[in-house]
Design a protein around this motif. Structure first.
Motif, PDB file in Angstrom:
ATOM      1  N   UNK A 244      29.199  -7.372 -26.976  1.00  0.00           N
ATOM      2  CA  UNK A 244      28.659  -8.699 -26.640  1.00  0.00           C
ATOM      3  C   UNK A 244      27.489  -8.532 -25.670  1.00  0.00           C
ATOM      4  N   UNK A 245      26.414  -7.905 -26.110  1.00  0.00           N
ATOM      5  CA  UNK A 245      25.329  -7.574 -25.177  1.00  0.00           C
ATOM      6  C   UNK A 245      24.693  -8.780 -24.501  1.00  0.00           C
ATOM      7  N   UNK A 246      24.552  -9.906 -25.216  1.00  0.00           N
ATOM      8  CA  UNK A 246      23.926 -11.077 -24.605  1.00  0.00           C
ATOM      9  C   UNK A 246      24.815 -11.690 -23.528  1.00  0.00           C
ATOM     10  N   UNK A 247      26.112 -11.820 -23.838  1.00  0.00           N
ATOM     11  CA  UNK A 247      27.041 -12.334 -22.831  1.00  0.00           C
ATOM     12  C   UNK A 247      27.099 -11.404 -21.625  1.00  0.00           C
ATOM     13  N   UNK A 248      27.056 -10.108 -21.884  1.00  0.00           N
ATOM     14  CA  UNK A 248      27.081  -9.137 -20.795  1.00  0.00           C
ATOM     15  C   UNK A 248      25.830  -9.266 -19.932  1.00  0.00           C
ATOM     16  N   UNK A 249      24.678  -9.408 -20.574  1.00  0.00           N
ATOM     17  CA  UNK A 249      23.428  -9.540 -19.823  1.00  0.00           C
ATOM     18  C   UNK A 249      23.445 -10.782 -18.940  1.00  0.00           C
ATOM     19  N   UNK A 250      23.910 -11.917 -19.532  1.00  0.00           N
ATOM     20  CA  UNK A 250      23.938 -13.156 -18.770  1.00  0.00           C
ATOM     21  C   UNK A 250      24.925 -13.067 -17.610  1.00  0.00           C
ATOM     22  N   UNK A 251      26.089 -12.471 -17.858  1.00  0.00           N
ATOM     23  CA  UNK A 251      27.086 -12.318 -16.783  1.00  0.00           C
ATOM     24  C   UNK A 251      26.544 -11.435 -15.670  1.00  0.00           C
ATOM     25  N   UNK A 252      25.844 -10.384 -16.040  1.00  0.00           N
ATOM     26  CA  UNK A 252      25.252  -9.488 -15.043  1.00  0.00           C
ATOM     27  C   UNK A 252      24.237 -10.236 -14.193  1.00  0.00           C
ATOM     28  N   UNK A 253      23.457 -11.119 -14.824  1.00  0.00           N
ATOM     29  CA  UNK A 253      22.482 -11.918 -14.079  1.00  0.00           C
ATOM     30  C   UNK A 253      23.179 -12.877 -13.115  1.00  0.00           C
ATOM     31  N   UNK A 254      24.272 -13.503 -13.575  1.00  0.00           N
ATOM     32  CA  UNK A 254      25.004 -14.421 -12.705  1.00  0.00           C
ATOM     33  C   UNK A 254      25.575 -13.704 -11.496  1.00  0.00           C
ATOM     34  N   UNK A 255      26.095 -12.498 -11.706  1.00  0.00           N
ATOM     35  CA  UNK A 255      26.646 -11.722 -10.592  1.00  0.00           C
ATOM     36  C   UNK A 255      25.539 -11.363  -9.608  1.00  0.00           C
ATOM     37  N   UNK A 256      24.369 -10.978 -10.133  1.00  0.00           N
ATOM     38  CA  UNK A 256      23.244 -10.634  -9.255  1.00  0.00           C
ATOM     39  C   UNK A 256      22.761 -11.854  -8.472  1.00  0.00           C
ATOM     40  N   UNK A 257      22.699 -13.004  -9.151  1.00  0.00           N
ATOM     41  CA  UNK A 257      22.270 -14.224  -8.467  1.00  0.00           C
ATOM     42  C   UNK A 257      23.237 -14.592  -7.350  1.00  0.00           C
ATOM     43  N   UNK A 258      24.531 -14.439  -7.611  1.00  0.00           N
ATOM     44  CA  UNK A 258      25.518 -14.772  -6.581  1.00  0.00           C
ATOM     45  C   UNK A 258      25.427 -13.804  -5.415  1.00  0.00           C
ATOM     46  N   UNK A 259      25.173 -12.537  -5.701  1.00  0.00           N
ATOM     47  CA  UNK A 259      25.079 -11.536  -4.632  1.00  0.00           C
ATOM     48  C   UNK A 259      23.892 -11.804  -3.722  1.00  0.00           C
ATOM     49  N   UNK A 260      22.871 -12.480  -4.257  1.00  0.00           N
ATOM     50  CA  UNK A 260      21.664 -12.760  -3.468  1.00  0.00           C
ATOM     51  C   UNK A 260      21.793 -14.025  -2.625  1.00  0.00           C
TER      52      UNK A 260
END
Length: 723
Positions: A244-260
């Protein structure tokens, strides 16, 4: 392993798994350890020169990780195993150009980080030598002992088993036989798969997807059952990225946004918890435990949105079991608890050895909910590494770990694996074993039910009283005739809920036997295999109402009532039913005892018989989902009919006499009756009656309700799933 080895995406060292299962950034590559060093060490292994007795640099990280868990562990077996493995694999390269020895080194480092003991690490370094080099098992045994030989042999056999989604059922049985009684074999296999998944990127996309699907369908569930959460969570994320590369990419972005984020509610709540525990003088370590990618994705799908507190949980680590409950008490006193989120997996551990207290608290600002896990340091070690952390099964245990009969309690044989090995021996055929195992692996949640004697049973979500019977009594459950759930009589098809109390009613008749219908209600491999084994050994027996219209003890028809009369539809007392199937014999199903004017439907069974069910019967839905075609049926002559009724009443003198008299005045002939013991001044009666005219049923039920003390009368029927 060779069949699954992939080129690493880059020649950087494999990052180790930390104690919390996260992946740490790789350390800078030291100039003193180029690829040439491996070749030099390999020559030393062959020539026996100055490296004898020295610890090769290449396994320095492995030894360091091993000594962190086992300070006094011997390292000479690791040195000798590495030298043999390197010299044996010399000349073999991964597709990236890396020496092949980097693979067993990485696998061993994963296990060392999890706390595996020396023998497991020694076998891990050698796990591909017998398969891919000229080294023999006899050589391994002579150099390292029989235990290492056994483990290497087991892993080698696993490598020959194709246990993917398209595998034949027999191959998985061979895998379990290869594993034997020692889960360390499977632990090495899981670490091997993790490293191959980490280095999957250079393969063709279709091969990546094939390997990822096998990992998802078989190895991740196995890691879950062995309690190795650190491996399971990383494997899940790696599979997620491939499938699920697209879902993985979006989840990774959400985690990065939250970390910031400038403000972190988890950090603020962690500070509050630390203050509460300091005030209470409870020594504790409070950590923020980030959710992995798949967990974040699941939470987002479940809730529709993600709050800042959804990206992690708080982990409170203490020294003693009692401290766990002390922490819980302080949090629930000083903060706002979300009581519905509380779970006690210390008093009742999960099937995979997991222990923790789970709770949640609501933040004062904004009402965000923060989940909290409370456990001891030892519980945490087991939660992350499962059976890998529990030691060597051949070491004499401390006295407090021995069984009551003096026999050792094997820490590497959790109940689930013991049952698994029993299933593969007991299954009457490979297909039965395979189908039941796949169903079991698909279960992602377990419930706990209580026995009247204070014991507990761990069952998969959706399990029924049939499953409870076989979990408690094994094959003696063939004689089960009913159950009480939370004090009330229930059919064996009743679906159990977490926390239910189940009392199983066992018949005294030595000729008691299971019903074929029980297979429809069985969800655990233990129950399905035991029932199928009996039916295979007794062809033509075990037929149920679905097949011949008769009712059996413990089936959906009644509550511990044995029929001695003619079967519904099989005698002159049954109302006529016409079926749209020429020359068919029509029988009324005993599970729901239809009578006019019930809406009915029919299904063809063997022998040219059509069984007739009420349209709302639970069996109808199961038969439809199983692909059974419906046969049109309709009522003909309504003379006669037999039905089972449940009356609920308050306790009073002469109630039974008044009730049976009212039934007789309506022309009902009582075929059988059961009266349960009173419970809190209430009593339940079950009556099977024959009516001169089936259309008189509503009048009979009204007459029964009019009896003083009777507050409800209903048709007895199977309980719906979830009820």
């Amino acid at each position: 392993m060779n069949a699954e080895a992939a080129k690493p995406a880059s020649p950087a060292p494999v990052p180790p798994v930390t104690a919390l299962g996260a992946v740490t950034p790789p350390a800078p590559r030291r100039k003193s350890r180029p690829r040439l060093d491996l070749r030099r060490l390999g020559r030393a292994a062959l020539l026996g020169s100055g490296t004898r007795g020295r610890l090769p640099d290449a396994i320095g990280h492995v030894v360091e990780a091993h000594r962190a868990h086992h300070p006094d562990a011997p390292v000479d077996p690791l040195r000798r195993a590495y030298l043999l493995a390197e010299s044996s694999h010399r000349g073999q390269m991964r597709k990236s150009g890396e020496p092949y020895i980097t693979h067993p080194l990485a696998v061993t480092l994963i296990l060392a980080e999890l706390g595996a003991e020396t023998t497991t690490l020694t076998a891990s370094l050698l796990h591909d030598t017998v398969e891919d080099t000229d080294v023999t098992l006899d050589q391994v045994g002579a150099e390292f002992g029989e235990e290492v030989r056994y483990l290497v042999d087991g892993v080698t056999k696993l490598e020959k088993v194709d246990y993917g989604a398209a595998a034949e059922p027999e191959t998985f049985r061979k895998m379990l036989v290869a594993t034997g009684n020692d889960v360390r074999v499977m632990s090495i296999k899981l670490a091997d798969r993790l490293h191959n998944m980490r280095t999957l990127g250079v393969m063709r996309q279709e091969k990546q997807e094939r390997i990822a699907k096998v990992t998802r369908d078989v190895l991740i569930p196995l890691a879950e059952r062995l309690g190795v959460q650190a491996l399971k969570t990383e494997l899940e994320d790696l599979v997620f990225a491939v499938l699920h590369p697209e879902d993985h990419r979006r989840t990774k972005e959400l985690i990065a946004e939250n970390a910031a984020r400038a403000d972190d509610p988890l950090a603020a709540t962690a500070d509050e918890v630390r203050a509460v525990l300091r005030e209470a003088d409870i020594p504790a370590e409070v950590l923020i435990r980030p959710r992995h990618h798949v967990s974040v994705h699941r939470v987002g799908r479940k809730r529709g949105r993600l709050d800042a507190t959804d990206f992690g949980r708080l982990l409170v680590l203490v020294n003693e079991d009692a401290d766990c409950y002390a922490v819980l008490g302080e949090l629930h006193t000083c903060m706002t608890p979300v009581v519905s989120e509380f779970k006690d997996f210390i008093a009742v551990p999960k099937f995979n050895l997991y222990q923790s207290l789970h709770t949640a608290v609501a933040r004062e600002n904004g009402g965000q909910v923060v989940e909290v896990l409370i456990r001891t340091h030892q519980m945490h070690k087991v939660a992350e590494a499962g059976v890998v952390a529990l030691g060597n099964p051949y070491t004499a245990p401390p006295e407090d770990q021995a069984g009551g009969d003096g026999e050792r309690v094997d820490p590497t044989r959790p109940g689930w694996l013991s049952r698994l090995l029993d299933w593969q021996r007991a299954a009457p055929d490979p297909d039965t074993f395979w189908s039941t195992l796949r169903e079991d692996l698909a279960q992602d949640r377990e419930i706990t039910v209580f026995r009247p004697d204070g014991g507990t049973l761990g069952l998969p979500d959706g399990a029924t009283c049939v499953d409870a019977a076989y979990a408690q009594y094994g094959e003696d459950a063939h004689a089960c005739i009913g159950a009480r759930v939370n004090g009330r009589l229930a059919t064996l098809s009743t679906v159990l809920r977490d926390g239910d109390t189940v009392q199983l009613l066992m018949g005294q008749d030595p000729a008691s036997e299971p019903s074929r219908e029980w297979l429809e209600h069985a969800h655990t491999p233990a129950a399905r295999i035991a029932i199928q084994r009996w039916l295979t050994a007794h062809p033509g027996r075990g037929d149920t109402a679905e097949d011949d219209g008769s009712a059996r003890p413990g089936t959906d028809e009644g509550l511990v009532v044995r029929r001695t009369e003619d079967t519904p539809g099989g005698g002159a007392d049954a109302p006529a039913v016409l079926a749209d199937l020429p020359d068919a014999t029509v029988r009324l199903a005993g599970c729901c005892t239809p009578v006019p004017p019930d809406e009915i439907t029919g299904f063809a069974v063997r022998g040219g018989v059509v069984t007739v069910h009420r349209a709302g019967c639970a069996v109808v839905a199961r038969m439809k989902s199983g692909g059974r075609a419906e046969i049109g049926v309709r009522w003909g002559d309504t003379t006669g009919g037999r039905v089972t009724l449940l009356a609920e009443s308050f306790v009073r003198p002469h109630l039974l006499a008044d009730l049976t008299e009212a039934m007789a005045l309506e022309g009902a002939e009582i075929v059988s009756a059961t009266v349960e013991p009173p419970d809190r001044q209430r009593v339940r009666h079950t009556y099977t009656v024959r009516l001169p005219d089936a259309t008189h049923l509503p009048a009979l039920m009204r007459a029964m309700r009019n009896v003083a003390g009777v507050y409800d009368v209903s048709r007895a029927q199977p309980q719906a799933a979830g009820g």
